[in-house]
Design an enzyme around this catalytic site. Sequence first.
Site, PDB file in Angstrom:
ATOM      1  N   HIS A 292       4.705  -0.147  -3.984  1.00 33.68           N
ATOM      2  CA  HIS A 292       4.553   1.114  -3.256  1.00 33.68           C
ATOM      3  C   HIS A 292       5.850   1.928  -3.292  1.00 33.68           C
ATOM      4  O   HIS A 292       6.426   2.263  -2.259  1.00 33.68           O
ATOM      5  CB  HIS A 292       4.113   0.839  -1.809  1.00 33.68           C
ATOM      6  CG  HIS A 292       2.734   0.273  -1.706  1.00 33.68           C
ATOM      7  ND1 HIS A 292       2.494  -1.084  -1.595  1.00 33.68           N
ATOM      8  CD2 HIS A 292       1.523   0.877  -1.731  1.00 33.68           C
ATOM      9  CE1 HIS A 292       1.180  -1.287  -1.534  1.00 33.68           C
ATOM     10  NE2 HIS A 292       0.571  -0.120  -1.616  1.00 33.68           N
ATOM     11  N   ASN A 293       6.253   2.290  -4.495  1.00 34.87           N
ATOM     12  CA  ASN A 293       7.503   3.008  -4.700  1.00 34.87           C
ATOM     13  C   ASN A 293       7.234   4.425  -5.197  1.00 34.87           C
ATOM     14  O   ASN A 293       6.081   4.870  -5.261  1.00 34.87           O
ATOM     15  CB  ASN A 293       8.384   2.225  -5.686  1.00 34.87           C
ATOM     16  CG  ASN A 293       7.605   1.832  -6.937  1.00 34.87           C
ATOM     17  OD1 ASN A 293       6.862   2.638  -7.506  1.00 34.87           O
ATOM     18  ND2 ASN A 293       7.754   0.588  -7.367  1.00 34.87           N
ATOM     19  N   PHE A 294       8.273   5.147  -5.577  1.00 32.63           N
ATOM     20  CA  PHE A 294       8.106   6.532  -6.002  1.00 32.63           C
ATOM     21  C   PHE A 294       7.266   6.645  -7.268  1.00 32.63           C
ATOM     22  O   PHE A 294       6.508   7.599  -7.440  1.00 32.63           O
ATOM     23  CB  PHE A 294       9.477   7.183  -6.221  1.00 32.63           C
ATOM     24  CG  PHE A 294       9.390   8.587  -6.748  1.00 32.63           C
ATOM     25  CD1 PHE A 294       8.844   9.615  -5.971  1.00 32.63           C
ATOM     26  CD2 PHE A 294       9.829   8.896  -8.032  1.00 32.63           C
ATOM     27  CE1 PHE A 294       8.757  10.919  -6.462  1.00 32.63           C
ATOM     28  CE2 PHE A 294       9.742  10.192  -8.524  1.00 32.63           C
ATOM     29  CZ  PHE A 294       9.204  11.199  -7.731  1.00 32.63           C
ATOM     30  N   ARG A 295       7.374   5.674  -8.146  1.00 34.63           N
ATOM     31  CA  ARG A 295       6.575   5.718  -9.377  1.00 34.63           C
ATOM     32  C   ARG A 295       5.087   5.614  -9.049  1.00 34.63           C
ATOM     33  O   ARG A 295       4.248   6.250  -9.687  1.00 34.63           O
ATOM     34  CB  ARG A 295       7.019   4.613 -10.331  1.00 34.63           C
ATOM     35  CG  ARG A 295       6.566   4.816 -11.771  1.00 34.63           C
ATOM     36  CD  ARG A 295       7.258   3.836 -12.697  1.00 34.63           C
ATOM     37  NE  ARG A 295       8.664   4.142 -12.835  1.00 34.63           N
ATOM     38  CZ  ARG A 295       9.153   5.000 -13.726  1.00 34.63           C
ATOM     39  NH1 ARG A 295       8.345   5.640 -14.530  1.00 34.63           N
ATOM     40  NH2 ARG A 295      10.446   5.225 -13.791  1.00 34.63           N
ATOM     41  N   HIS A 332       1.309   9.943   0.521  1.00 36.25           N
ATOM     42  CA  HIS A 332       0.418   8.954   1.142  1.00 36.25           C
ATOM     43  C   HIS A 332       1.075   7.610   1.435  1.00 36.25           C
ATOM     44  O   HIS A 332       0.563   6.840   2.249  1.00 36.25           O
ATOM     45  CB  HIS A 332      -0.818   8.731   0.263  1.00 36.25           C
ATOM     46  CG  HIS A 332      -0.596   7.774  -0.868  1.00 36.25           C
ATOM     47  ND1 HIS A 332       0.143   8.093  -1.987  1.00 36.25           N
ATOM     48  CD2 HIS A 332      -0.999   6.491  -1.035  1.00 36.25           C
ATOM     49  CE1 HIS A 332       0.179   7.050  -2.800  1.00 36.25           C
ATOM     50  NE2 HIS A 332      -0.501   6.060  -2.251  1.00 36.25           N
ATOM     51  N   ASP A 333       2.208   7.276   0.803  1.00 41.38           N
ATOM     52  CA  ASP A 333       2.874   5.983   1.051  1.00 41.38           C
ATOM     53  C   ASP A 333       4.352   6.148   1.398  1.00 41.38           C
ATOM     54  O   ASP A 333       5.152   5.238   1.161  1.00 41.38           O
ATOM     55  CB  ASP A 333       2.732   5.062  -0.168  1.00 41.38           C
ATOM     56  CG  ASP A 333       1.466   4.231  -0.146  1.00 41.38           C
ATOM     57  OD1 ASP A 333       0.968   3.941   0.959  1.00 41.38           O
ATOM     58  OD2 ASP A 333       0.944   3.908  -1.227  1.00 41.38           O
ATOM     59  N   ASP A 442      -5.602   6.789  -5.160  1.00 42.59           N
ATOM     60  CA  ASP A 442      -4.704   5.751  -4.663  1.00 42.59           C
ATOM     61  C   ASP A 442      -4.922   4.415  -5.361  1.00 42.59           C
ATOM     62  O   ASP A 442      -3.972   3.673  -5.614  1.00 42.59           O
ATOM     63  CB  ASP A 442      -4.886   5.599  -3.150  1.00 42.59           C
ATOM     64  CG  ASP A 442      -3.898   4.637  -2.523  1.00 42.59           C
ATOM     65  OD1 ASP A 442      -2.821   4.414  -3.115  1.00 42.59           O
ATOM     66  OD2 ASP A 442      -4.191   4.115  -1.436  1.00 42.59           O
ATOM     67  N   GLN A 493      -8.345  -9.655  -9.226  1.00 44.94           N
ATOM     68  CA  GLN A 493      -8.754  -8.360  -9.753  1.00 44.94           C
ATOM     69  C   GLN A 493     -10.266  -8.259  -9.953  1.00 44.94           C
ATOM     70  O   GLN A 493     -10.848  -7.196  -9.749  1.00 44.94           O
ATOM     71  CB  GLN A 493      -8.019  -8.084 -11.072  1.00 44.94           C
ATOM     72  CG  GLN A 493      -7.888  -6.615 -11.401  1.00 44.94           C
ATOM     73  CD  GLN A 493      -7.102  -5.839 -10.349  1.00 44.94           C
ATOM     74  OE1 GLN A 493      -6.676  -6.386  -9.337  1.00 44.94           O
ATOM     75  NE2 GLN A 493      -6.914  -4.564 -10.581  1.00 44.94           N
TER      76      GLN A 493
END
Length: 546
Positions: A292-295, A332-333, A442, A493
Amino acid sequence: MRGWALCQLQVVHYRLLVSVSRGLIFLSEAGHDPPGSGMTTKIIHFMLNGRLEQAEFGADCSAADVKDLFRAAAEAGPHHILKMYSTNGSMLNISPRLEANSEDSYYRLEVVAADVKNVGMPTELDNMECRLHHLESKVIEDVGKTPDIICELKSQVESFKRKLESVEHLSWMGLFKEDSDQQLSKFSPKPKTPHLSVQEERQQVRRKFLNMSSLQVTEEVREHLKTPIFDNCTTLSPVCGVNRQWEEAEMLVLLQVMFTDLEFLTAFHIKLEVLQNFLFEVYCHYNSIPFHNFRHCFCVTQMMYGLIWLTDLRSKLSRIDLLIMLTSALCHDLDHPGYNNVYQINAQTDLALRYNDISPLENHHCAVAFGILSKPECNILKNLTCEQYKHIRGGMIRCILATDMARHNEILNKFKIMQPVFDFTNKDHKEVLMKIMVKVSDISNEARPMAVAEPWLDCLLQEFFNQSDTEKLKGLPVTPFMDRDKVSKPSSQTNFIRFVLLPLFTELTKLFPCLEQHILEPVRRALEYYSDMERASMQEQGTTKA
């Protein structure tokens, strides 16, 4: 005790003794004798650098002392990270609770680089890249284009760099860093230069962003940016055209392109400088954690942007609603700590207490977003009317809160009910659609090419495993689908695709049939891919057991 040397530790009531000749290590209470004296101890046998070693320590030792003991065995510094594995490959927590074992059931101890931020590429590789670049420039001057052989060489250099970045001794997959809850991942921002502080590093990104923002992004990149197959990891730079990983500054430029190409600046009287300040502040408020980072923020925003163009939402929704969806995806994060709502609530964190256990993370993301917008130099909404501002604020809160997976079925079921008679002029219908669009964006990684999607799954599992490791250490309930001892990559998954992605994507495709080829078919192929992987894994386990 011939061959023993005494090494004093700065700890209360303990001393560490290391065997120089036999590699034996043990910790005993101060004033007591070494092993054989009758004190209650544990003996741990472990393999280190191909040598079988053993450690012995008192049952009442502290966790810090035990870790110092194994650091001494490995000749590691205080900031090195140790990994210990059992005979079946499971990671063990290095603590006084380690189970005693025998020489036949020894554990395996590994040392990881002390600070992954300081690990760079070999200088020889950088020199090779420079020479290739120089050679390419000379050839272009002579013949007017880059020969295939040089393109192939550049591709091989990039491939080799990626392999170096993912080799085991630099991989953070499955690690728990004891002195930090935040870990770097393959897709986290680039390693920080040792002599730069975080603030200096960010200002460097800002300078690059502002310098690049005046350059023209190619039409090819602009068009590619509108598609779900956009490679958000390694792709052509909009500036130099080299095939490599996007830099933070370049992603900020592309986010600026999204806002300008949807004509938000003219429609809402947003000054370019204010938009740039806003985007940079958003970048600064994403943490360097595995997933949950900028990328990830960029990926979600780019998918939202692509869906807006693919479904022609510009002709179906108002521009203010498009601004709500794109900005919600971007924010959103914000300030995600890497631990989900279940952890926040069980650990009774400040966020859980502040928001009374009700979507603590999503409420926090909203609060951070409007905290950024409250700064005059970042307020892209400052030229709107009060009614417009209220509309955008309410819409962003609804969209961001909708990303809480605890509300997934509730929102999807509402959308299903509306589906047969969906009306773009109906306020309630539009609000649910906007939530669905942000939700789809998302969790859309599996709609991308497998080469892009699968590394993101590795990052997500890394973050999951970090959380379950922490839950075990703190005695909290362990989130089942995050437990490294129970979850496999394919099984996690296949269940997620089958029960979450396909139902959601199928419903959206009913409203926008054009999305079937763009997002639904790739997700079906992903399910097939991970199902095959799961079957192969089960067959291999069956063969092994037999």
